[in-house]
Design a protein around this motif. Structure first.
Motif, PDB file in Angstrom:
ATOM      1  N   THR A  97       1.400  -1.218   0.014  1.00 12.75           N
ATOM      2  CA  THR A  97       0.247  -0.019  -0.294  1.00 12.75           C
ATOM      3  C   THR A  97       1.066   1.422   0.064  1.00 12.75           C
ATOM      4  N   ALA A 214      -2.499  -2.592  -6.378  1.00 13.69           N
ATOM      5  CA  ALA A 214      -3.618  -2.232  -5.951  1.00 13.69           C
ATOM      6  C   ALA A 214      -3.443  -3.802  -6.351  1.00 13.69           C
ATOM      7  N   ILE A 215      -3.546  -4.010  -7.025  1.00 14.33           N
ATOM      8  CA  ILE A 215      -4.579  -5.858  -7.269  1.00 14.33           C
ATOM      9  C   ILE A 215      -3.579  -7.257  -6.199  1.00 14.33           C
ATOM     10  N   PHE A 218      -4.889  -6.724  -3.210  1.00 11.53           N
ATOM     11  CA  PHE A 218      -6.527  -7.645  -2.987  1.00 11.53           C
ATOM     12  C   PHE A 218      -5.727  -9.418  -2.287  1.00 11.53           C
ATOM     13  N   TRP A 221      -4.535 -10.416   0.244  1.00 10.75           N
ATOM     14  CA  TRP A 221      -5.349 -10.217   1.622  1.00 10.75           C
ATOM     15  C   TRP A 221      -6.228 -10.972   1.427  1.00 10.75           C
ATOM     16  N   ARG A 222      -6.978 -11.835   0.454  1.00  8.21           N
ATOM     17  CA  ARG A 222      -8.047 -12.631   0.449  1.00  8.21           C
ATOM     18  C   ARG A 222      -7.172 -14.020   0.585  1.00  8.21           C
TER      19      ARG A 222
END
Length: 444
Positions: A97, A214-215, A218, A221-222
């Motif tokens: 980030t 950003a991808i 994500f 995070w998953r």
């Protein structure tokens, strides 16, 4: 919660217990290594571009890179302490980030045509990469069997080199080939309007970088990543109080080895294009020189894949010594020869440099046990050695760019010494891996 088992790659515990998967996590980490290698070399491609836009000398140009590496010195140990508190996965997300925010800052710097904002944005990007480095390198080293840590870390570092291989194409096409300075021969004077247009050429590349980061945030995070459980981290914190990092000579000598190696790698990478465009060496445009730079990074990628295999069969320290000796020989050629021979010597040093960082890092944290995070933080902090590339800039201004590469030769000598003598572990603590140490939680 148990770690998910839907992958074929497994960790063999150090002593008893069920095996644990790590193949999928390793593949995800490889994508991070790719991205920070890609972004770091985009920065290297940017240096001759900024030199033209801001009309900088060699010293001023290398100071830009120094700001990038000062971030490692400032953020290395804070990153290690943050990881101890929040764990690997959250640290990876925060690091990515921060990098994305820095990339957006570069877009603003291009719009404002601001040198100070450019420096701040590069510092932010480097701070995010520092956190990723401190988290990901030791994670790869301890996620599987200890005896294959050097080979495993060199393998994922090969994907870092893959990023550095593609970055000059990306930077050459989207930055250098779209600018007046990038398509002109050395010494061409730019008008004020041309410099403004050249500065704004960096907006699209950094927008694409921010989107990709950003991808990845994500996806991580998953994702389910195996990690030492909270109880294990608490136990390690108690054990750390009784131990000293400075009793491990492989770490003590490894810190300057990383520091010195970075002077060599960054000096070569950042002055490569300026070297190639010299009339007595290549006499080509910066855009064409970027293609040769790609060959150097390609050699680093090939060397890391080959090095990963070699270190699975031979002593990692001996393999490192061979690569360091080769790098020393070709750098002597780059510092003394002329024309295409000198240029190809500089290209070939990528092969010699290929395994140095992962091998030194893995050898440096060997036997640290619960001190691994702190040791990793110190080794990553040593990446700040890249900031001393400004010394090579001073040497280039005073004695000539080619002569300045004798500094690189001296760096290779120290790495060779470390491989042969300084890397031998002392006071080694029991080795293990995340699965064996208690991966009692899954971060989903």
């Amino acid at each position: 919660m148990p770690v998910p088992t839907n992958t074929s790659a497994r960790v063999a515990p150090a002593s008893g217990g069920a095996t644990q998967p790590y193949g999928r996590a390793l593949a995800l980490l490889a994508s991070l290594f790719f991205m920070w290698g890609f972004i770091t070399v985009i920065n290297g491609t940017l240096l001759p571009h900024l030199r033209s836009v801001f009309e900088l000398n060699y010293f001023q140009t290398t100071v830009i890179e120094s700001v990038w590496f000062i971030a490692y010195g400032v953020m290395g140990m804070p990153s290690a302490f943050l990881i101890e508190r929040i764990g690997y996965k959250k640290a990876l997300i925060i690091g990515l980030t921060v990098m994305a925010l820095g990339a957006l800052g570069m877009i603003g710097a291009a719009e404002l045509i601001s040198y100070p904002v450019t420096l701040i944005s590069l510092f932010v990007i480097a701070s995010g990469i520092t956190l990723l480095q401190v988290a990901a390198n030791p994670y790869v080293a301890v996620i599987g069997p200890a005896e294959s840590s050097e080979s495993r870390l060199t393998l994922v570092q090969a994907f870092n080199s893959m990023g550095t291989f593609f970055a000059p194409y990306f930077g050459g096409y989207l930055i250098l080939s779209r600018t007046t300075g990038g398509t002109s021969l050395a010494g061409t004077e730019l008008t004020a309007a041309e410099r403004i247009a050249d500065a704004q050429a960096t907006q699209l590349p950094y927008l694409l970088v921010a989107i990709v980061l950003a991808i990845i945030v994500f996806i991580i995070w998953r994702a389910n990543l195996p990690q030492m459980g909270e109880s294990t981290r608490k136990a390690n914190r108690e054990e750390r109080k009784k131990l000293s990092l400075w009793s491990h000579k492989n770490l003590v000598y490894g810190i300057p080895a990383i520091f010195i190696y970075l002077i060599a790698e960054i000096g070569v990478a950042n002055l490569f294009i300026n070297f190639a465009i010299l009339p007595e060496i290549g006499g080509i445009t910066p855009a064409d020189a970027a293609k040769y730079l790609t060959m150097m990074w390609g050699g680093m990628m090939v060397g890391r894949f080959a090095g990963s295999y070699l270190m699975s069969r031979f002593s990692p320290s001996r393999v490192l010594a061979c690569f360091a000796l080769f790098a020393m020989v070709v750098m002597i050629g780059a510092a003394t020869l002329q024309g295409q021979l000198a240029l190809w010597c500089l290209i070939l040093v990528g092969l010699g440099h290929s395994i140095m960082f992962p091998a030194i890092f893995a050898l440096g944290i060997k036997g640290l046990g619960p001190l691994t995070e702190e040791g990793s933080g110190l080794l990553i902090t040593a990446i700040a050695g890249g900031a001393l590339v400004a010394i090579q800039g001073l040497l280039a201004d005073a004695y000539g760019l080619q002569t300045s590469f004798w500094l690189t030769v001296a760096c290779e000598v120290y790495v060779l010494w470390y491989a042969l003598y300084g890397s031998k572990p002392t006071n080694a603590l029991p080795e293990g891996n995340l699965a064996a140490q208690g991966a009692d939680e899954t971060l989903a």
